[in-house]
Design an enzyme around this catalytic site. Structure first.
Site, short mmCIF file in Angstrom:
data_model
loop_
_atom_site.label_atom_id
_atom_site.label_comp_id
_atom_site.label_asym_id
_atom_site.label_seq_id
_atom_site.Cartn_x
_atom_site.Cartn_y
_atom_site.Cartn_z
CG ASP A 55 -1.86 1.19 1.25
OD1 ASP A 55 -1.88 1.97 0.27
OD2 ASP A 55 -2.59 1.34 2.25
CE1 TYR A 153 -2.08 12.17 -11.28
CE2 TYR A 153 -2.07 14.00 -12.83
CZ TYR A 153 -1.77 12.69 -12.52
OH TYR A 153 -1.16 11.89 -13.45
#
Length: 249
Positions: A55, A153
């Site tokens: 992860d 982002y």
């Protein structure tokens, strides 16, 4: 004869789908030994493939594991070693004040913290290896041109670009310093593009542009984009410009 038997080692994050999976497939086809780090194992098997399920929103354990693994490798059997930081996610496509804190944190941890920690582990553990070392960050034009509704982002990719610039300065002063590039890969037909086209246009005003790119057939397939990235990675001048765009080749 022994030199001809050496193989390249390439590490790829986010190698279970999309661009990452296409990179893994093409690296294996050309004879590399490949280690992937992703939430899921890639849907393929190959004797030269090692797949870790990790992860990257919790990147410190993955970085420690990578460092220990690299420390156990024999660089004498390698022709080169490369880390491709490809994994990335987008948070909810909406103005920053309308996006939850957990979503924003996840996007930045996967998109910027993980590449930084993995790059640190890679550089530290391979510093004494007498082989060519390359570090490729898969960036985006959105790190260089802001877009409303995708602040996390844009921030992650802009940070990745500047991270590459800083690392390049550091590595230039070291013996056998790694060559580093943060490379925008062009517009690719991936699951992320589906998210962009499916967003609420009232909250993500650029949605129509991404719909138009898709309808106009202007998206590269993951396979085409991967081939372009690998060609760029093999350029003799790789690393001379730490921030680049594959379309400028």
């Amino acid at each position: 004869m022994l030199e001809a038997m050496k193989t390249s080692l390439t590490l790829v994050t986010g190698g279970s789908r999309g661009l990452g999976l296409a990179l893994v497939q093409q690296l294996l086809e050309r004879g590399d030994r490949v280690l992937t780090l992703a939430r899921r194992a890639p849907p393929l098997e190959h004797p030269a493939l090692i797949a870790w399920t990790v992860d990257l929103a919790d990147p410190a354990p993955a970085a420690r594991r990578l460092s220990a693994w690299l420390d156990a490798q024999d660089p004498g059997v390698l022709a080169s070693v490369t880390l491709v930081n490809n994994a990335g996610v987008i948070s909810e496509l909406a103005p920053l004040g309308e996006v939850g804190a957990a979503d924003l944190s996840n996007a930045l941890r996967v998109g910027l913290e993980a590449p930084m920690l993995l790059a640190s582990a890679f550089l530290r553990s391979t510093a004494a290896w007498n082989v060519p070392r390359k570090l490729l960050f898969v960036s985006s034009g959105l790190g260089r041109r802001a877009m409303a509704g995708s602040a996390s982002y844009c921030a992650a990719k802009a940070g990745m670009d500047h991270l590459a610039r800083a690392i390049a300065l550091e590595e230039a002063a070291r013996p056998n310093g790694a060559r580093v590039v943060s490379l925008a890969p062009g517009v690719i037909d991936t699951d992320m593009q589906v998210q962009l086209r499916s967003a609420d246009p009232a909250r993500f005003t650029d949605r129509g542009r991404f719909v138009g790119l898709h309808e106009g057939g202007m998206l590269d397939s993951p396979e085409t984009a991967a081939a372009k990235l690998l060609r760029y990675l093999e350029r003799a001048d790789f690393g001379q410009q730490p921030v680049a765009d594959v379309r400028d080749a």
